[in-house]
Design a protein around this motif. Structure first.
Motif, PDB file in Angstrom:
ATOM      1  N   GLU A 184       1.022  -1.107  -0.028  1.00  0.00           N
ATOM      2  CA  GLU A 184       0.090   0.123  -0.077  1.00  0.00           C
ATOM      3  C   GLU A 184       0.798   1.244  -0.014  1.00  0.00           C
ATOM      4  OE1 GLU A 184      -2.670   1.449  -1.089  1.00  0.00           O
ATOM      5  OE2 GLU A 184      -4.068   0.022  -0.059  1.00  0.00           O
ATOM      6  N   VAL A 185       0.373   2.447  -0.431  1.00  0.00           N
ATOM      7  CA  VAL A 185       1.083   3.614  -0.523  1.00  0.00           C
ATOM      8  C   VAL A 185       1.499   3.826   1.080  1.00  0.00           C
ATOM      9  CG1 VAL A 185       1.071   6.203  -0.941  1.00  0.00           C
ATOM     10  CG2 VAL A 185      -0.287   4.391  -2.285  1.00  0.00           C
ATOM     11  N   LEU A 186       2.884   4.247   1.229  1.00  0.00           N
ATOM     12  CA  LEU A 186       3.702   4.227   2.457  1.00  0.00           C
ATOM     13  C   LEU A 186       3.282   5.765   2.891  1.00  0.00           C
ATOM     14  CD1 LEU A 186       5.444   3.354   4.760  1.00  0.00           C
ATOM     15  CD2 LEU A 186       7.572   4.146   3.183  1.00  0.00           C
ATOM     16  N   SER A 187       2.872   5.689   4.443  1.00  0.00           N
ATOM     17  CA  SER A 187       2.370   7.025   4.849  1.00  0.00           C
ATOM     18  C   SER A 187       3.756   8.037   5.526  1.00  0.00           C
ATOM     19  CB  SER A 187       1.651   6.772   6.170  1.00  0.00           C
ATOM     20  OG  SER A 187       1.407   7.786   7.008  1.00  0.00           O
ATOM     21  N   PRO A 188       3.968   9.030   4.755  1.00  0.00           N
ATOM     22  CA  PRO A 188       5.048   9.697   5.575  1.00  0.00           C
ATOM     23  C   PRO A 188       5.204  10.173   6.918  1.00  0.00           C
ATOM     24  CG  PRO A 188       4.473  10.746   3.360  1.00  0.00           C
ATOM     25  CD  PRO A 188       3.385   9.814   3.668  1.00  0.00           C
ATOM     26  N   SER A 189       4.007  10.489   7.379  1.00  0.00           N
ATOM     27  CA  SER A 189       3.833  10.410   8.884  1.00  0.00           C
ATOM     28  C   SER A 189       4.286   9.459   9.826  1.00  0.00           C
ATOM     29  CB  SER A 189       2.420  11.145   9.329  1.00  0.00           C
ATOM     30  OG  SER A 189       1.505  10.102   9.091  1.00  0.00           O
ATOM     31  N   HIS A 190       3.819   8.013   9.375  1.00  0.00           N
ATOM     32  CA  HIS A 190       3.993   6.791   9.966  1.00  0.00           C
ATOM     33  C   HIS A 190       5.807   6.610   9.749  1.00  0.00           C
ATOM     34  CE1 HIS A 190      -0.144   6.076   9.718  1.00  0.00           C
ATOM     35  NE2 HIS A 190       0.073   5.231  10.886  1.00  0.00           N
ATOM     36  N   LEU A 191       6.055   7.030   8.758  1.00  0.00           N
ATOM     37  CA  LEU A 191       7.640   6.874   8.534  1.00  0.00           C
ATOM     38  C   LEU A 191       8.622   7.563   9.255  1.00  0.00           C
ATOM     39  CD1 LEU A 191       9.943   5.537   6.935  1.00  0.00           C
ATOM     40  CD2 LEU A 191       9.602   7.255   4.895  1.00  0.00           C
ATOM     41  N   LEU A 230      -3.200  14.484   2.937  1.00  0.00           N
ATOM     42  CA  LEU A 230      -2.231  13.955   3.456  1.00  0.00           C
ATOM     43  C   LEU A 230      -0.939  14.905   3.996  1.00  0.00           C
ATOM     44  CD1 LEU A 230      -1.552  10.761   1.616  1.00  0.00           C
ATOM     45  CD2 LEU A 230      -2.317  10.881   4.137  1.00  0.00           C
ATOM     46  N   ARG A 231      -1.021  16.173   3.351  1.00  0.00           N
ATOM     47  CA  ARG A 231      -0.130  17.299   3.549  1.00  0.00           C
ATOM     48  C   ARG A 231      -0.518  17.746   4.794  1.00  0.00           C
ATOM     49  NH1 ARG A 231       0.061  18.069  -2.257  1.00  0.00           N
ATOM     50  NH2 ARG A 231      -1.370  19.715  -2.135  1.00  0.00           N
ATOM     51  N   ALA A 290      -8.680  21.885   2.747  1.00  0.00           N
ATOM     52  CA  ALA A 290      -8.954  21.694   1.331  1.00  0.00           C
ATOM     53  C   ALA A 290      -9.324  22.544   0.191  1.00  0.00           C
ATOM     54  CB  ALA A 290     -10.093  20.426   1.086  1.00  0.00           C
ATOM     55  N   ALA A 291     -10.019  23.593   0.673  1.00  0.00           N
ATOM     56  CA  ALA A 291     -10.449  24.791  -0.116  1.00  0.00           C
ATOM     57  C   ALA A 291      -9.162  25.537  -0.421  1.00  0.00           C
ATOM     58  CB  ALA A 291     -11.465  25.472   0.619  1.00  0.00           C
ATOM     59  N   GLU A 292      -8.175  25.631   0.473  1.00  0.00           N
ATOM     60  CA  GLU A 292      -6.846  26.466   0.242  1.00  0.00           C
ATOM     61  C   GLU A 292      -6.186  25.598  -0.720  1.00  0.00           C
ATOM     62  OE1 GLU A 292      -5.077  26.703   4.074  1.00  0.00           O
ATOM     63  OE2 GLU A 292      -6.818  28.210   4.954  1.00  0.00           O
ATOM     64  N   GLN A 293      -6.043  24.096  -0.767  1.00  0.00           N
ATOM     65  CA  GLN A 293      -5.199  23.396  -1.592  1.00  0.00           C
ATOM     66  C   GLN A 293      -5.784  22.984  -2.951  1.00  0.00           C
ATOM     67  OE1 GLN A 293      -2.079  22.401  -0.056  1.00  0.00           O
ATOM     68  NE2 GLN A 293      -2.635  24.003   1.339  1.00  0.00           N
ATOM     69  N   LEU A 294      -7.020  23.028  -2.902  1.00  0.00           N
ATOM     70  CA  LEU A 294      -7.773  22.371  -4.135  1.00  0.00           C
ATOM     71  C   LEU A 294      -8.666  23.394  -4.948  1.00  0.00           C
ATOM     72  CD1 LEU A 294      -8.543  18.914  -2.737  1.00  0.00           C
ATOM     73  CD2 LEU A 294      -6.613  19.368  -4.248  1.00  0.00           C
ATOM     74  N   PRO A 295      -8.438  23.339  -6.207  1.00  0.00           N
ATOM     75  CA  PRO A 295      -9.619  24.040  -6.900  1.00  0.00           C
ATOM     76  C   PRO A 295     -11.032  23.595  -6.479  1.00  0.00           C
ATOM     77  CG  PRO A 295      -8.765  22.685  -8.289  1.00  0.00           C
ATOM     78  CD  PRO A 295      -7.845  22.470  -7.382  1.00  0.00           C
ATOM     79  N   LEU A 296     -11.894  24.382  -6.712  1.00  0.00           N
ATOM     80  CA  LEU A 296     -13.174  24.419  -6.376  1.00  0.00           C
ATOM     81  C   LEU A 296     -13.742  22.823  -6.565  1.00  0.00           C
ATOM     82  CD1 LEU A 296     -15.909  25.358  -4.890  1.00  0.00           C
ATOM     83  CD2 LEU A 296     -16.624  26.498  -6.671  1.00  0.00           C
ATOM     84  N   GLY A 354       9.738  13.616   2.368  1.00  0.00           N
ATOM     85  CA  GLY A 354       9.040  14.879   1.957  1.00  0.00           C
ATOM     86  C   GLY A 354       7.584  14.345   2.091  1.00  0.00           C
ATOM     87  N   ASN A 355       6.621  14.862   1.350  1.00  0.00           N
ATOM     88  CA  ASN A 355       5.463  14.657   1.278  1.00  0.00           C
ATOM     89  C   ASN A 355       4.760  13.333   0.876  1.00  0.00           C
ATOM     90  OD1 ASN A 355       4.699  17.138   2.553  1.00  0.00           O
ATOM     91  ND2 ASN A 355       4.658  18.295   0.777  1.00  0.00           N
ATOM     92  N   THR A 356       5.716  12.475   0.073  1.00  0.00           N
ATOM     93  CA  THR A 356       5.297  11.467  -0.552  1.00  0.00           C
ATOM     94  C   THR A 356       6.908  10.529  -0.494  1.00  0.00           C
ATOM     95  OG1 THR A 356       5.891  11.897  -2.991  1.00  0.00           O
ATOM     96  CG2 THR A 356       3.666  12.111  -2.215  1.00  0.00           C
TER      97      THR A 356
END
Length: 248
Positions: free
Chosen positions: A9-16, A160-161, A202-208, A53-55
């Protein structure tokens, strides 16, 4: 423990980061690969001092393995441009047993070696400047909602950020005019109004058009027996009340 291999599965940076804090000298290996290429295709080795990093990259191909990142015409894409991962080499499976149509669809001729075949993974990746591969999600995770093409992985990456989010899954709920984006997150601590704060984030990070209409905070994500996220077991969100505003 001197070495830890993770995969599936995708590795979680926070767990890492938590593991690195507890065991700073640990050698970590992020393994990637579909079963069709005998489990491991690429590995990314992280030692003490490796920046997180973030990923987390999936690394480089292992010995006796070929990896291509190709566009829809099966041509290589430049560094930084997303494409589909094709894998080949000594680990490549022969076929899907008694499924010739699926075999023909997934095991295709190597565009750069007439004597070889490659497996088209359906995974969306890109080369990084340091020569490692970054996993971006599944190609079949692209959805079309109200005329916009949306990569669900981009929504998950944005959530995830956030410092409080450990895991995130985005999906489309409903059909037709009732279809809407819903996100599910596992957080370090729920707290009050976390879902509302994540919606604002999410509203700050992503388009509407990519912002989830609902974000649900769960204690854990449901998993299949193979350890993958079981999207069919995710709970239905409550209906969001909408208020009609007349144009002015």
């Amino acid at each position: 423990v001197e070495q830890l291999l993770v995969g599936g599965e995708v590795l979680s940076p926070s767990h890492l980061r938590r593991v690195r804090k507890a065991l700073p000298a640990l050698r970590l290996v992020n393994g990637y690969g579909p079963t069709e290429n005998t489990t491991f295709t690429c590995c990314h080795v992280m030692r003490a001092g490796t920046r997180i990093g973030n990923t987390v990259p999936i690394g480089r191909p292992i010995a006796n393995t070929r990896v291509y990142v190709l566009d829809a015409r099966m041509q290589p894409v430049p560094v930084g441009v997303p494409g589909e991962l094709y894998a080949g080499g000594d680990g490549l499976a022969r076929e899907y047993l008694h499924q010739p149509e699926l075999t023909a669809e997934k095991f295709v001729a190597d565009p750069f070696d007439a004597q070889a075949r490659v497996y088209r993974s359906g995974d969306r990746v890109r080369w990084r400047g340091d020569g490692t591969l970054e996993f971006l999600g599944r190609l079949d995770d692209q959805v079309k909602l109200r005329g916009f093409r949306i990569e669900l992985g981009d929504i998950e990456s944005a959530l995830l950020r956030h410092d409080d989010v450990h895991e995130a899954v985005a999906m489309v709920r409903g059909e037709g005019s009732d279809a809407r984006l819903v996100a599910y997150v596992v957080a370090s601590h729920a707290g009050e109004q976390l879902a509302a704060r994540l919606s604002a984030y999410a509203a700050e990070q992503l388009p509407l058009y990519m912002q989830p209409s609902a974000i649900m905070v769960l204690e854990r994500l449901p998993l299949t027996i193979n350890g993958k996220v079981d999207k069919r077991a995710l709970p239905e969100p409550e209906q969001v009340a909408t208020v009609f505003v007349a144009p002015e």
